[in-house]
Design a protein around this motif. Structure first.
Motif, PDB file in Angstrom:
ATOM      1  N   LEU A  86    -142.796 -11.568  27.805  1.00 25.39           N
ATOM      2  CA  LEU A  86    -143.108 -10.285  27.866  1.00 25.39           C
ATOM      3  C   LEU A  86    -142.504  -9.345  26.999  1.00 25.39           C
ATOM      4  O   LEU A  86    -142.733  -8.368  26.548  1.00 25.39           O
ATOM      5  CB  LEU A  86    -143.072  -9.514  29.259  1.00 25.39           C
ATOM      6  CG  LEU A  86    -143.975 -10.174  30.289  1.00 25.39           C
ATOM      7  CD1 LEU A  86    -143.944  -9.598  31.598  1.00 25.39           C
ATOM      8  CD2 LEU A  86    -145.264 -10.224  29.806  1.00 25.39           C
ATOM      9  N   LYS A  96    -140.370 -10.197  24.672  1.00 20.51           N
ATOM     10  CA  LYS A  96    -140.592 -10.566  23.118  1.00 20.51           C
ATOM     11  C   LYS A  96    -142.042  -9.925  22.725  1.00 20.51           C
ATOM     12  O   LYS A  96    -142.036  -9.445  21.573  1.00 20.51           O
ATOM     13  CB  LYS A  96    -140.758 -12.165  23.008  1.00 20.51           C
ATOM     14  CG  LYS A  96    -139.409 -12.891  23.211  1.00 20.51           C
ATOM     15  CD  LYS A  96    -139.647 -14.404  22.790  1.00 20.51           C
ATOM     16  CE  LYS A  96    -138.659 -15.298  23.269  1.00 20.51           C
ATOM     17  NZ  LYS A  96    -138.707 -16.717  23.253  1.00 20.51           N
ATOM     18  N   ALA A  97    -143.074 -10.067  23.490  1.00 20.51           N
ATOM     19  CA  ALA A  97    -144.317  -9.649  23.088  1.00 20.51           C
ATOM     20  C   ALA A  97    -144.086  -7.923  22.923  1.00 20.51           C
ATOM     21  O   ALA A  97    -144.810  -7.451  21.831  1.00 20.51           O
ATOM     22  CB  ALA A  97    -145.230  -9.796  24.381  1.00 20.51           C
ATOM     23  N   ALA A  98    -143.393  -7.637  23.666  1.00 21.12           N
ATOM     24  CA  ALA A  98    -143.144  -5.843  23.409  1.00 21.12           C
ATOM     25  C   ALA A  98    -142.664  -5.540  22.177  1.00 21.12           C
ATOM     26  O   ALA A  98    -143.109  -4.456  21.471  1.00 21.12           O
ATOM     27  CB  ALA A  98    -142.439  -5.452  24.715  1.00 21.12           C
ATOM     28  N   LYS A  99    -141.547  -6.508  21.832  1.00 23.51           N
ATOM     29  CA  LYS A  99    -140.968  -6.300  20.543  1.00 23.51           C
ATOM     30  C   LYS A  99    -141.911  -6.656  19.558  1.00 23.51           C
ATOM     31  O   LYS A  99    -141.890  -5.811  18.370  1.00 23.51           O
ATOM     32  CB  LYS A  99    -139.435  -7.204  20.506  1.00 23.51           C
ATOM     33  CG  LYS A  99    -138.472  -6.811  21.147  1.00 23.51           C
ATOM     34  CD  LYS A  99    -137.213  -7.584  20.870  1.00 23.51           C
ATOM     35  CE  LYS A  99    -136.295  -7.637  21.766  1.00 23.51           C
ATOM     36  NZ  LYS A  99    -135.204  -8.728  21.379  1.00 23.51           N
ATOM     37  N   MET A 100    -142.680  -7.626  19.573  1.00 25.22           N
ATOM     38  CA  MET A 100    -143.528  -7.846  18.344  1.00 25.22           C
ATOM     39  C   MET A 100    -144.771  -6.781  18.412  1.00 25.22           C
ATOM     40  O   MET A 100    -145.286  -6.472  17.340  1.00 25.22           O
ATOM     41  CB  MET A 100    -144.503  -9.127  18.725  1.00 25.22           C
ATOM     42  CG  MET A 100    -143.680 -10.538  18.726  1.00 25.22           C
ATOM     43  SD  MET A 100    -142.631 -10.647  16.988  1.00 25.22           S
ATOM     44  CE  MET A 100    -143.921 -10.877  15.822  1.00 25.22           C
ATOM     45  N   ASP A 101    -144.984  -6.223  19.587  1.00 23.42           N
ATOM     46  CA  ASP A 101    -145.907  -5.070  19.579  1.00 23.42           C
ATOM     47  C   ASP A 101    -145.583  -3.657  18.977  1.00 23.42           C
ATOM     48  O   ASP A 101    -146.066  -2.622  18.874  1.00 23.42           O
ATOM     49  CB  ASP A 101    -146.540  -4.836  20.974  1.00 23.42           C
ATOM     50  CG  ASP A 101    -147.466  -5.564  21.544  1.00 23.42           C
ATOM     51  OD1 ASP A 101    -147.991  -6.516  20.433  1.00 23.42           O
ATOM     52  OD2 ASP A 101    -147.726  -5.950  22.719  1.00 23.42           O
ATOM     53  N   GLY A 102    -143.953  -3.787  18.480  1.00 25.97           N
ATOM     54  CA  GLY A 102    -143.408  -2.776  17.925  1.00 25.97           C
ATOM     55  C   GLY A 102    -142.560  -1.768  18.636  1.00 25.97           C
ATOM     56  O   GLY A 102    -142.382  -0.560  18.396  1.00 25.97           O
ATOM     57  N   ALA A 103    -142.007  -2.332  19.918  1.00 22.80           N
ATOM     58  CA  ALA A 103    -141.352  -1.467  20.665  1.00 22.80           C
ATOM     59  C   ALA A 103    -139.649  -1.777  20.317  1.00 22.80           C
ATOM     60  O   ALA A 103    -139.578  -3.043  19.571  1.00 22.80           O
ATOM     61  CB  ALA A 103    -141.275  -2.018  22.030  1.00 22.80           C
ATOM     62  N   THR A 104    -138.700  -0.773  20.506  1.00 22.40           N
ATOM     63  CA  THR A 104    -137.367  -1.241  20.311  1.00 22.40           C
ATOM     64  C   THR A 104    -137.047  -1.687  21.622  1.00 22.40           C
ATOM     65  O   THR A 104    -137.603  -1.590  22.511  1.00 22.40           O
ATOM     66  CB  THR A 104    -136.749   0.349  19.987  1.00 22.40           C
ATOM     67  OG1 THR A 104    -136.982   0.985  21.181  1.00 22.40           O
ATOM     68  CG2 THR A 104    -137.130   1.017  18.907  1.00 22.40           C
ATOM     69  N   VAL A 139    -141.966  -1.811  29.819  1.00 24.06           N
ATOM     70  CA  VAL A 139    -142.278  -3.090  30.183  1.00 24.06           C
ATOM     71  C   VAL A 139    -141.515  -3.839  31.429  1.00 24.06           C
ATOM     72  O   VAL A 139    -141.867  -4.240  32.248  1.00 24.06           O
ATOM     73  CB  VAL A 139    -142.506  -4.225  29.084  1.00 24.06           C
ATOM     74  CG1 VAL A 139    -142.921  -5.576  29.534  1.00 24.06           C
ATOM     75  CG2 VAL A 139    -143.696  -3.634  28.029  1.00 24.06           C
ATOM     76  N   LEU A 173    -137.616 -13.038  16.206  1.00 22.42           N
ATOM     77  CA  LEU A 173    -137.394 -13.214  17.466  1.00 22.42           C
ATOM     78  C   LEU A 173    -136.269 -13.842  17.298  1.00 22.42           C
ATOM     79  O   LEU A 173    -135.511 -13.813  18.438  1.00 22.42           O
ATOM     80  CB  LEU A 173    -138.399 -13.697  18.437  1.00 22.42           C
ATOM     81  CG  LEU A 173    -139.704 -12.816  18.720  1.00 22.42           C
ATOM     82  CD1 LEU A 173    -140.669 -13.543  19.470  1.00 22.42           C
ATOM     83  CD2 LEU A 173    -139.293 -11.559  19.336  1.00 22.42           C
ATOM     84  N   LYS A 197    -140.190  -5.276  15.062  1.00 20.60           N
ATOM     85  CA  LYS A 197    -141.125  -4.124  15.188  1.00 20.60           C
ATOM     86  C   LYS A 197    -141.408  -3.425  13.721  1.00 20.60           C
ATOM     87  O   LYS A 197    -142.464  -2.976  13.429  1.00 20.60           O
ATOM     88  CB  LYS A 197    -140.937  -2.899  16.126  1.00 20.60           C
ATOM     89  CG  LYS A 197    -139.551  -2.412  15.536  1.00 20.60           C
ATOM     90  CD  LYS A 197    -139.049  -1.154  16.536  1.00 20.60           C
ATOM     91  CE  LYS A 197    -138.048  -0.408  15.989  1.00 20.60           C
ATOM     92  NZ  LYS A 197    -138.490   0.688  15.142  1.00 20.60           N
ATOM     93  N   PHE A 253    -148.663 -15.417  22.282  1.00 17.99           N
ATOM     94  CA  PHE A 253    -147.702 -16.458  22.977  1.00 17.99           C
ATOM     95  C   PHE A 253    -148.598 -17.457  23.823  1.00 17.99           C
ATOM     96  O   PHE A 253    -149.626 -17.090  24.148  1.00 17.99           O
ATOM     97  CB  PHE A 253    -146.822 -15.605  23.701  1.00 17.99           C
ATOM     98  CG  PHE A 253    -145.870 -14.750  23.242  1.00 17.99           C
ATOM     99  CD1 PHE A 253    -144.624 -15.062  23.202  1.00 17.99           C
ATOM    100  CD2 PHE A 253    -146.158 -13.388  22.812  1.00 17.99           C
ATOM    101  CE1 PHE A 253    -143.774 -14.185  22.340  1.00 17.99           C
ATOM    102  CE2 PHE A 253    -145.309 -12.644  21.924  1.00 17.99           C
ATOM    103  CZ  PHE A 253    -144.040 -12.980  21.807  1.00 17.99           C
ATOM    104  N   TYR A 308    -148.882  -7.857  29.791  1.00 23.39           N
ATOM    105  CA  TYR A 308    -148.197  -6.825  30.671  1.00 23.39           C
ATOM    106  C   TYR A 308    -148.950  -6.849  31.974  1.00 23.39           C
ATOM    107  O   TYR A 308    -150.061  -6.155  32.067  1.00 23.39           O
ATOM    108  CB  TYR A 308    -147.968  -5.454  30.001  1.00 23.39           C
ATOM    109  CG  TYR A 308    -147.319  -5.645  28.700  1.00 23.39           C
ATOM    110  CD1 TYR A 308    -146.316  -6.253  28.359  1.00 23.39           C
ATOM    111  CD2 TYR A 308    -148.005  -5.202  27.594  1.00 23.39           C
ATOM    112  CE1 TYR A 308    -145.841  -6.684  26.900  1.00 23.39           C
ATOM    113  CE2 TYR A 308    -147.709  -5.253  26.286  1.00 23.39           C
ATOM    114  CZ  TYR A 308    -146.363  -5.958  26.062  1.00 23.39           C
ATOM    115  OH  TYR A 308    -145.967  -6.039  24.651  1.00 23.39           O
ATOM    116  N   LEU A 358    -147.366   2.626  20.856  1.00 25.81           N
ATOM    117  CA  LEU A 358    -146.168   2.626  20.328  1.00 25.81           C
ATOM    118  C   LEU A 358    -146.007   3.346  18.992  1.00 25.81           C
ATOM    119  O   LEU A 358    -145.045   3.650  18.548  1.00 25.81           O
ATOM    120  CB  LEU A 358    -145.578   1.251  20.380  1.00 25.81           C
ATOM    121  CG  LEU A 358    -145.037   0.597  21.733  1.00 25.81           C
ATOM    122  CD1 LEU A 358    -144.739  -0.728  21.679  1.00 25.81           C
ATOM    123  CD2 LEU A 358    -143.928   1.421  22.239  1.00 25.81           C
TER     124      LEU A 358
END
Lengths: 281, 393
Positions: A171, A173-181, A189, B53, B74, B82, B88, B103
């Motif tokens: 989750l 990792k997904a957030a980071k890929m979605d553009g989150a710091t 998340v 990653l 980002k 995945f 989420y 975002l």
């Protein structure tokens, strides 16, 4: 209930019912007794009946007559809430690191926090007394908040890291890929998913701080910072020969109420399985 | 949209394991490239390095011509799907899909419009207000895809996106993924351990083993001309048969009988300095029941006879298993393939020949079966290096 324990035959049901009743009685009878004492008049205090022969609110009126108890309640609530907030937030950050990161000294950190949790508090009371007198912390709110945080942190770190471990790392990792710091991933998340763990921890820490007697009795001396459990022990009767049992019982009932409210308010949030549906099919 | 270039990219973990070493790969703009290999071959690590990653230990990564080694995920503008979907759970489908857009601080109207568009493409319109917990596996998978396509990134990275679906749904989703990628025309890198997905989805397939790229090429090329034993054994199902063989004066003798090699094969072997001891590989589908082959061809091919151990009739064709009077050919590559296929967990049995014959074949279990194969179809490998010596033919 029942699952994996065979069929619920009437005989089984009776056996379990009796056992449940015994456990509930064991836990609740002392509480009921205190509640009953708090409603009794001085004359009937020792009559040994669970249901008071004469009901009275006198005891409750008497404890709120002076500022002694109300002031202690304010202290208790303030100190417990502040300790809880700080310990939970610090514990959350530490628990996240423990659950997710590999850093030098991680094992040492976990070891030391375990050590603190196991350390006998009695042995720290006199050194703390001396330290706080010199630092001017004696008989102040911070003087109690600091040791409460110290002893609550291991608990806060342990329970919260268990919750963080349950949250799938994907989750984040997904957030980071979605553009989150990193911070956004945590705040938007991870933290919402860790909420049940945070609330559980908050309840435990609050109860610990609220119940404490040892630190509160040694590190305070006046109404300025004396907490409710200590104030209760300072109750006296109107005369040397009068027994303050009634007022102590009333006060005990009063200080139980915030805990009950706290747990009732948040128990709905302590639901497991909040993360279900995150991963897998 | 952009191309992705990996230039000698390596990954060494702090504990010393090397997950990827000197991976060179160029993924063209709009191309669909598959990374495939057994578990632990470094395909997921490679994908994670492209995603950002995982840190890159050495080498360079370029996306759209820009060096990306030190950029946070980002800032790379790529989306990832995945294996676990990683939806989420506290957000609805709509919130999940709009998360990347929110975002990026797009205004509400644009967000709503883009989410609706992606939902229409993936047929998720009815599900937008549900939570992931109330979705089926296939629906969750589509939401995960939706979250990736909604912001039109430079490239998609997919990490075994279909492996949690049941077999039937996987086939459906496979065609949908393929159609979607063609429709969007976005550069895609897709990791899988399923060779059917590898063969059917990609423009090109990258076969990896122990952190190294074994061969890169279109699926048919990998099937027809595998560069080495590992690729030969990995691509194709059932897997290629391998037996030890010995070469003397243009005659190849093996447990399958003596075969005289054609001119082109001999020249290829001579050109590549072949040793006398070789490993012969031949695919099950290159066998035929000798009784069904017409006279003219029968003479040019080789024949092998055995007692059918097991006969599996698939309707369209028949798989016939014949025992071989020899040990299973064994090299590091073949042992690894066997381990990956789980063959080492089976009770030790001697080598066997897997053949795929026409449905008309009268072969039955326990009966003598005569099979025929065309020597032109065989591959010969160097047992030491695993290299395919017959590529130059």
């Amino acid at each position: 209930m029942g699952a994996g324990f065979g069929e619920a035959t009437p005989a089984r049901r009776w056996r379990w019912g009796l056992l449940d009743l015994a456990v509930i009685a064991f836990a609740l009878i002392p509480v009921l007794w205190i509640a009953s004492l708090s409603f009794k008049t001085t004359a009937t205090l020792t009559d040994g009946r669970l249901i008071p022969a004469e009901w009275t609110l006198e005891n409750y009126q008497s404890i709120f007559d002076t500022s002694q108890f109300t002031r202690a309640l304010v202290n208790s609530i303030g100190i417990a809430l502040i300790s809880t907030a700080i310990a939970v937030v610090l514990g959350m950050l530490a628990a996240y690191a423990v659950a997710r990161l590999d850093f030098p000294g991680k094992r040492a950190l976990i070891g030391v926090s375990l050590l603190i949790a196991m350390f006998p508090q009695v042995s720290l009371v006199s050194p703390l007394f001396d330290i706080e007198r010199r630092l001017g912390l004696f008989d102040t709110w911070p003087g109690l908040i600091l040791p409460y945080i110290t002893f609550a942190l291991p608990l806060a770190i342990y329970t919260q890291s268990a919750f963080f471990r349950q949250i799938p790392w994907d989750l984040e990792k997904a957030a980071k890929m979605d553009g989150a710091t990193q911070a956004q991933a945590f705040r938007r998340v991870i933290a919402p998913l860790a909420a049940p763990g945070v609330v559980t921890t908050a309840i435990l820490v609050f109860i610990f701080a609220w119940n404490d007697f040892l630190f509160a009795v040694t590190l305070t001396s006046t109404e300025r910072s004396r907490t409710a459990p200590v104030a209760l022990s300072f109750f006296t009767g109107d005369s040397q020969f009068e027994d303050p049992t009634g007022s102590i019982s009333a006060a005990a009932v009063v200080i139980t109420i915030p805990i009950i409210i706290f747990v009732l308010l948040f128990q709905r949030r302590i639901v497991s399985g909040l993360t279900s549906g995150a991963v897998k099919g | 949209m952009a191309d992705i270039v990996l230039d000698k990219v390596s990954k060494k973990f702090p504990d010393g394991t090397i997950a990827a070493s000197d991976v060179d790969l160029e993924v063209g703009d709009g191309e669909f490239v598959i990374l495939v290999g057994p578990s632990g071959c470094g395909k997921s690590t490679t994908l994670n390095m492209i995603a950002g990653l995982e840190d890159i230990s050495s080498g360079d990564l370029y996306i759209g011509g820009e060096r990306m080694n030190d950029k946070a995920p980002k800032d790379r503008d790529i989306a990832m799907v995945f294996q676990s979907y990683a939806l989420y759970p506290n957000m609805t489908v709509r919130e999940n899909m709009s998360f990347p857009l929110r975002l990026a601080k797009l205004d509400k109207a644009t967000v709503a419009q883009k989410v609706d568009e992606a939902a229409r493409v993936l047929e998720l319109e009815q599900l937008l207000d549900r939570k992931p917990a109330n979705l089926s596996g296939g629906q969750r998978q589509r939401v995960a895809m939706g979250r990736a396509i909604v912001r039109s990134p430079k490239a998609y990275l997919m990490d075994e996106p279909l492996s949690n679906l049941d077999a039937k749904l996987r086939v459906q989703m496979r065609t949908q993924v393929s159609r979607l990628q063609k429709q969007l025309g976005t550069t895609t890198v897709y990791v899988t351990h399923d060779q059917t997905e590898a063969m059917t989805l990609g423009d090109r397939v990258v076969v990896m083993r122990q952190g190294r790229v074994q061969q890169v090429g279109p699926p048919q090329e990998l099937y027809d001309s595998p560069a080495n034993l590992f690729v030969a054994g990995f691509i194709g199902s059932p897997a290629m048969n391998f037996v030890h063989a010995r070469l003397t004066d243009g005659q190849l003798s093996s447990v399958l009988g003596d075969v005289s090699l054609s001119g082109s094969l001999r020249r290829a072997l001579a050109a590549s300095d072949a040793p006398a001891d070789l490993i012969l590989g031949i695919r099950p589908e290159h066998f035929e029941d000798a009784g069904l082959v017409d006279e003219a061809h029968l003479g040019t091919g080789a024949r092998f006879e055995g007692q059918a151990d097991v006969v599996e009739s698939m309707g369209s064709d028949k798989y016939v298993y014949l025992p071989l009077a020899a040990e299973r050919a064994s090299t590091a590559e073949l042992d690894e393939l066997a381990a990956d296929a789980g063959a080492t967990d089976l009770p030790a049995s001697g080598a066997q020949l897997v053949t795929r014959l026409s449905a008309e074949s009268p072969a039955t279990e326990g009966a003598q079966v005569r099979v025929w194969f065309n020597p032109e179809k065989i591959h010969l490998f160097d047992p030491e290096t695993g290299r395919n010596l017959t590529l130059a033919r």
